[in-house]
Design a protein around this motif. Structure first.
Motif, PDB file in Angstrom:
ATOM      1  N   ALA A  18      31.112 -67.573  34.508  1.00  0.00           N
ATOM      2  CA  ALA A  18      31.892 -68.233  35.554  1.00  0.00           C
ATOM      3  C   ALA A  18      31.186 -69.456  36.128  1.00  0.00           C
ATOM      4  O   ALA A  18      31.713 -70.126  37.018  1.00  0.00           O
ATOM      5  CB  ALA A  18      32.198 -67.234  36.675  1.00  0.00           C
ATOM      6  N   GLY A  19      29.968 -69.754  35.611  1.00  0.00           N
ATOM      7  CA  GLY A  19      29.187 -70.871  36.131  1.00  0.00           C
ATOM      8  C   GLY A  19      27.977 -70.350  36.894  1.00  0.00           C
ATOM      9  O   GLY A  19      27.988 -69.228  37.396  1.00  0.00           O
ATOM     10  N   GLY A  20      26.941 -71.178  36.955  1.00  0.00           N
ATOM     11  CA  GLY A  20      25.732 -70.777  37.667  1.00  0.00           C
ATOM     12  C   GLY A  20      24.815 -69.917  36.810  1.00  0.00           C
ATOM     13  O   GLY A  20      25.105 -69.623  35.644  1.00  0.00           O
ATOM     14  N   THR A  21      23.718 -69.529  37.438  1.00  0.00           N
ATOM     15  CA  THR A  21      22.672 -68.785  36.731  1.00  0.00           C
ATOM     16  C   THR A  21      22.296 -67.577  37.572  1.00  0.00           C
ATOM     17  O   THR A  21      22.209 -67.675  38.794  1.00  0.00           O
ATOM     18  CB  THR A  21      21.434 -69.692  36.537  1.00  0.00           C
ATOM     19  N   TYR A  22      22.089 -66.446  36.907  1.00  0.00           N
ATOM     20  CA  TYR A  22      21.681 -65.240  37.619  1.00  0.00           C
ATOM     21  C   TYR A  22      20.213 -64.970  37.342  1.00  0.00           C
ATOM     22  O   TYR A  22      19.771 -64.993  36.195  1.00  0.00           O
ATOM     23  CB  TYR A  22      22.523 -64.053  37.133  1.00  0.00           C
ATOM     24  N   HIS A  23      19.470 -64.706  38.423  1.00  0.00           N
ATOM     25  CA  HIS A  23      18.057 -64.347  38.277  1.00  0.00           C
ATOM     26  C   HIS A  23      17.771 -63.126  39.125  1.00  0.00           C
ATOM     27  O   HIS A  23      18.171 -63.062  40.286  1.00  0.00           O
ATOM     28  CB  HIS A  23      17.169 -65.510  38.740  1.00  0.00           C
ATOM     29  N   GLU A  24      17.094 -62.152  38.542  1.00  0.00           N
ATOM     30  CA  GLU A  24      16.701 -60.959  39.293  1.00  0.00           C
ATOM     31  C   GLU A  24      15.253 -60.635  38.916  1.00  0.00           C
ATOM     32  O   GLU A  24      14.973 -60.283  37.769  1.00  0.00           O
ATOM     33  CB  GLU A  24      17.641 -59.792  38.954  1.00  0.00           C
ATOM     34  N   PRO A  25      14.326 -60.795  39.863  1.00  0.00           N
ATOM     35  CA  PRO A  25      12.913 -60.563  39.529  1.00  0.00           C
ATOM     36  C   PRO A  25      12.633 -59.128  39.103  1.00  0.00           C
ATOM     37  O   PRO A  25      11.769 -58.902  38.247  1.00  0.00           O
ATOM     38  CB  PRO A  25      12.169 -60.887  40.830  1.00  0.00           C
ATOM     39  N   ASP A  26      13.351 -58.175  39.671  1.00  0.00           N
ATOM     40  CA  ASP A  26      13.172 -56.765  39.283  1.00  0.00           C
ATOM     41  C   ASP A  26      14.534 -56.243  38.838  1.00  0.00           C
ATOM     42  O   ASP A  26      15.247 -55.616  39.601  1.00  0.00           O
ATOM     43  CB  ASP A  26      12.617 -55.963  40.470  1.00  0.00           C
ATOM     44  N   GLY A  27      14.877 -56.571  37.605  1.00  0.00           N
ATOM     45  CA  GLY A  27      16.228 -56.289  37.125  1.00  0.00           C
ATOM     46  C   GLY A  27      16.311 -55.039  36.278  1.00  0.00           C
ATOM     47  O   GLY A  27      15.307 -54.498  35.801  1.00  0.00           O
ATOM     48  N   LEU A  28      17.548 -54.598  36.090  1.00  0.00           N
ATOM     49  CA  LEU A  28      17.823 -53.434  35.240  1.00  0.00           C
ATOM     50  C   LEU A  28      18.994 -53.790  34.331  1.00  0.00           C
ATOM     51  O   LEU A  28      19.997 -54.358  34.779  1.00  0.00           O
ATOM     52  CB  LEU A  28      18.193 -52.231  36.112  1.00  0.00           C
ATOM     53  N   LEU A  29      18.835 -53.453  33.045  1.00  0.00           N
ATOM     54  CA  LEU A  29      19.930 -53.627  32.077  1.00  0.00           C
ATOM     55  C   LEU A  29      20.217 -52.278  31.457  1.00  0.00           C
ATOM     56  O   LEU A  29      19.300 -51.609  30.975  1.00  0.00           O
ATOM     57  CB  LEU A  29      19.511 -54.590  30.958  1.00  0.00           C
ATOM     58  N   LEU A  30      21.484 -51.881  31.467  1.00  0.00           N
ATOM     59  CA  LEU A  30      21.871 -50.632  30.814  1.00  0.00           C
ATOM     60  C   LEU A  30      22.693 -50.962  29.577  1.00  0.00           C
ATOM     61  O   LEU A  30      23.654 -51.736  29.634  1.00  0.00           O
ATOM     62  CB  LEU A  30      22.705 -49.752  31.760  1.00  0.00           C
ATOM     63  N   VAL A  31      22.293 -50.369  28.460  1.00  0.00           N
ATOM     64  CA  VAL A  31      22.968 -50.583  27.178  1.00  0.00           C
ATOM     65  C   VAL A  31      23.539 -49.243  26.729  1.00  0.00           C
ATOM     66  O   VAL A  31      22.808 -48.252  26.666  1.00  0.00           O
ATOM     67  CB  VAL A  31      21.957 -51.120  26.133  1.00  0.00           C
ATOM     68  N   ASP A  32      24.843 -49.220  26.437  1.00  0.00           N
ATOM     69  CA  ASP A  32      25.447 -47.930  26.069  1.00  0.00           C
ATOM     70  C   ASP A  32      25.272 -47.642  24.574  1.00  0.00           C
ATOM     71  O   ASP A  32      24.691 -48.443  23.830  1.00  0.00           O
ATOM     72  CB  ASP A  32      26.924 -47.859  26.519  1.00  0.00           C
ATOM     73  N   ALA A  33      25.800 -46.524  24.141  1.00  0.00           N
ATOM     74  CA  ALA A  33      25.573 -46.070  22.760  1.00  0.00           C
ATOM     75  C   ALA A  33      26.155 -47.054  21.747  1.00  0.00           C
ATOM     76  O   ALA A  33      25.689 -47.148  20.615  1.00  0.00           O
ATOM     77  CB  ALA A  33      26.180 -44.683  22.569  1.00  0.00           C
ATOM     78  N   ALA A  34      27.194 -47.808  22.174  1.00  0.00           N
ATOM     79  CA  ALA A  34      27.811 -48.779  21.267  1.00  0.00           C
ATOM     80  C   ALA A  34      27.085 -50.122  21.278  1.00  0.00           C
ATOM     81  O   ALA A  34      27.503 -51.063  20.597  1.00  0.00           O
ATOM     82  CB  ALA A  34      29.271 -48.985  21.655  1.00  0.00           C
ATOM     83  N   GLY A  35      26.008 -50.224  22.079  1.00  0.00           N
ATOM     84  CA  GLY A  35      25.248 -51.479  22.121  1.00  0.00           C
ATOM     85  C   GLY A  35      25.823 -52.487  23.086  1.00  0.00           C
ATOM     86  O   GLY A  35      25.557 -53.681  22.970  1.00  0.00           O
ATOM     87  N   ARG A  36      26.623 -52.012  24.048  1.00  0.00           N
ATOM     88  CA  ARG A  36      27.193 -52.922  25.053  1.00  0.00           C
ATOM     89  C   ARG A  36      26.452 -52.809  26.374  1.00  0.00           C
ATOM     90  O   ARG A  36      25.982 -51.730  26.740  1.00  0.00           O
ATOM     91  CB  ARG A  36      28.668 -52.572  25.316  1.00  0.00           C
ATOM     92  N   LEU A  37      26.407 -53.917  27.091  1.00  0.00           N
ATOM     93  CA  LEU A  37      25.823 -53.912  28.428  1.00  0.00           C
ATOM     94  C   LEU A  37      26.812 -53.268  29.399  1.00  0.00           C
ATOM     95  O   LEU A  37      27.974 -53.685  29.467  1.00  0.00           O
ATOM     96  CB  LEU A  37      25.539 -55.348  28.874  1.00  0.00           C
ATOM     97  N   THR A  38      26.350 -52.258  30.114  1.00  0.00           N
ATOM     98  CA  THR A  38      27.232 -51.642  31.114  1.00  0.00           C
ATOM     99  C   THR A  38      26.789 -51.968  32.534  1.00  0.00           C
ATOM    100  O   THR A  38      27.553 -51.795  33.479  1.00  0.00           O
ATOM    101  CB  THR A  38      27.257 -50.114  30.944  1.00  0.00           C
ATOM    102  N   PHE A  39      25.551 -52.430  32.675  1.00  0.00           N
ATOM    103  CA  PHE A  39      25.053 -52.792  34.010  1.00  0.00           C
ATOM    104  C   PHE A  39      23.988 -53.866  33.861  1.00  0.00           C
ATOM    105  O   PHE A  39      23.097 -53.760  33.017  1.00  0.00           O
ATOM    106  CB  PHE A  39      24.449 -51.558  34.697  1.00  0.00           C
ATOM    107  N   VAL A  40      24.102 -54.925  34.670  1.00  0.00           N
ATOM    108  CA  VAL A  40      23.051 -55.949  34.765  1.00  0.00           C
ATOM    109  C   VAL A  40      22.886 -56.221  36.251  1.00  0.00           C
ATOM    110  O   VAL A  40      23.804 -56.716  36.897  1.00  0.00           O
ATOM    111  CB  VAL A  40      23.449 -57.257  34.042  1.00  0.00           C
TER     112      VAL A  40
END
Ligand code: GUN
Ligand code: ZN
Length: 450
Positions: free
Chosen positions: A30-52
């Protein structure tokens, strides 16, 4: 020690579903940049991101995260234009004009790119792309059908996301088996067979690009028939456009009825949303307008353009006009596979334009270059719903970079995300990409050098 952590033992055995804790930096659709110094990424069994998001906001059901901090997770880079068979000659022939360079360094090399050569080289090349941080590569092969099967097979096994095409040439060619009377029909048939075998394989991870080399190597009929083949099959159409002055003059000589270089491709039916044109350094306003109006895409290859003294693309003018642009290494026109290097050299080239009074307005910043090398490429391929940024619902095409490799003073850390991105592009190190994933599956290549 240069790096903050050379090996994370758990990384190679990581399989989806998994969770990563890391610094996260990504452009947003949607535009812009996201930065999170202490981030979490969740990847499901199908290899998709479910949480960033922030680790502090972790969903209750999240699995235990592998903590990669202080590494930075970014979207995998997209190389919109490279030549698989040319890797062995990367770094050779600087300063030659493109037609002389093809004749001396490239055609003799591609002539030897048979099935056996492809079986040897393609696995090495895919690992090298991944080591550079590239998770999607759009490449030209050579003219031999069996070498393309070998390249696709190696990509299938490696896990990289790839768009590949058999080079088509019915004049100015290196193909010793060429039969002028049958070359067009044979090249189309072989391309069509490759499309049937590979386009869309593994849920769309592998795709085909119909690949007439450029207008100097192809008759109007070959250009037209190749575009029709791409149209009827839904494959991409890729070629070179307006790279250097000598090449442009040769195209004008070969196609005297065409208005300009872009018109040669437009008359062939080659322009459109599944078209990727490499270079496009010297476009007139008319040509630029046609590319924008038809939704065609350009692979900007600044490293190659300076290595081969082709010219400097007026990028600001093109972006202002609304042209869709991604980045390419153009190996071996460019000596390196790294898209971080393409960002750096692209920036320098734009500065040179400004110094020469040929461009004005604000310079593109580090986040703009990150966007070109990720979402820009994904948009050019029409797969920005799948990749190009780290956002829930997208496939987990990621890279993990160790910022210790780019620190100017050992131990110093850039808290500011734009400073961090600036170091990643201006101080890019060949070993800084420590891991790469496509759909959450780790790719071989990164980390191999220690
Ligand atoms: N134009 C036609 N073929 C090529 C190639 O292999 N590399 C580059 N840089 N330009 C080309
Ligand atoms: Zn090229």
């Amino acid at each position: 020690m240069l790096a903050s952590a050379l090996v994370t033992p758990e990384l190679p055995s990581l399989r989806p579903p998994f969770a990563l804790r890391a610094r996260v930096l990504t452009p947003l659709a949607a535009g812009g940049t996201y930065h999170e110094p202490d981030g979490l990424l969740l990847v499901d069994a199908a290899g998709r991101l479910t949480f960033v998001g922030a680790a502090g906001d972790r969903p209750a059901e999240a699995a235990t995260a592998l903590d990669l901090r202080p590494w930075v997770v970014l979207p995998g880079l997209i190389d919109l234009h490279a030549h698989l068979p040319q890797l062995p000659n990367a770094g050779l022939g600087a300063g030659l004009d493109v037609l002389t360079w093809l004749d001396r360094y490239i055609f003799p090399l591609e002539r030897g790119f048979d099935e056996a050569a492809a079986e040897r080289l393609a696995p090495i090349a895919w690992r090298a792309f991944a080591a550079a941080g590239t998770t999607t590569a759009v490449v030209h092969g050579a003219v031999y059908e069996a070498s393309l099967d070998a390249a696709f097979q190696a990509a299938a096994a490696h896990g990289i996301r790839a768009v590949i095409g058999k080079v088509m040439m019915d004049r100015l060619t290196y193909d010793p088996t060429i039969e002028p009377a049958t070359i067009l029909e044979r090249s189309l048939r072989e391309s069509s067979d490759l499309i049937a075998r590979w386009h869309g394989r593994d849920g769309g991870r592998l795709r085909y690009a119909v690949t007439p080399r450029f207008a100097v190597s192809c008759t109007a009929e070959m250009l037209r028939e190749s575009a029709a083949l791409a149209d009827s099959t839904g494959a991409y159409w890729q070629t070179h456009l307006s790279e250097d002055r000598g090449e442009i003059a040769e195209v004008a000589r070969l196609f005297p009825d065409a208005l300009d270089y872009v018109d040669v491709y437009e008359r062939a039916g080659g322009l459109g949303v599944r078209t990727i044109l490499a270079h496009a350094v010297h476009l007139s306003d008319r040509e630029l307008g046609r590319l924008v109006a038809t939704g065609s895409h350009v692979a900007h290859c600044p490293v190659s353009n300076l290595f081969l003294a082709s010219g400097v693309m007026p990028l600001a003018r093109y972006l202002e006009a609304g042209l869709s642009v991604g980045l390419g290494s153009d190996v071996a026109g460019g000596p390196e596979l790294s898209i971080f290097t393409a960002m750096r050299v692209g920036f320098y080239a734009q500065n040179a334009m400004r110094v020469a009074g040929l461009a004005s307005g604000p310079a593109l910043g580090p986040f703009d270059w990150l966007r070109l090398g990720t979402l820009g490429g994904a948009q050019a391929l029409g797969i920005d719903d799948l990749v190009g940024s780290l956002e829930p619902g997208k496939e987990a095409d990621l890279i993990a970079v160790d910022p210790a490799f780019v620190a100017s003073v050992p131990g110093s850390i850039d808290d500011d995300p734009e400073d961090l991105m600036s170091r990643l592009m201006f101080r890019a190190h060949p070993d800084m990409v420590r891991a790469a994933w496509v759909r959450g599956r780790a790719l071989e290549g990164p980390g191999a050098r220690g």
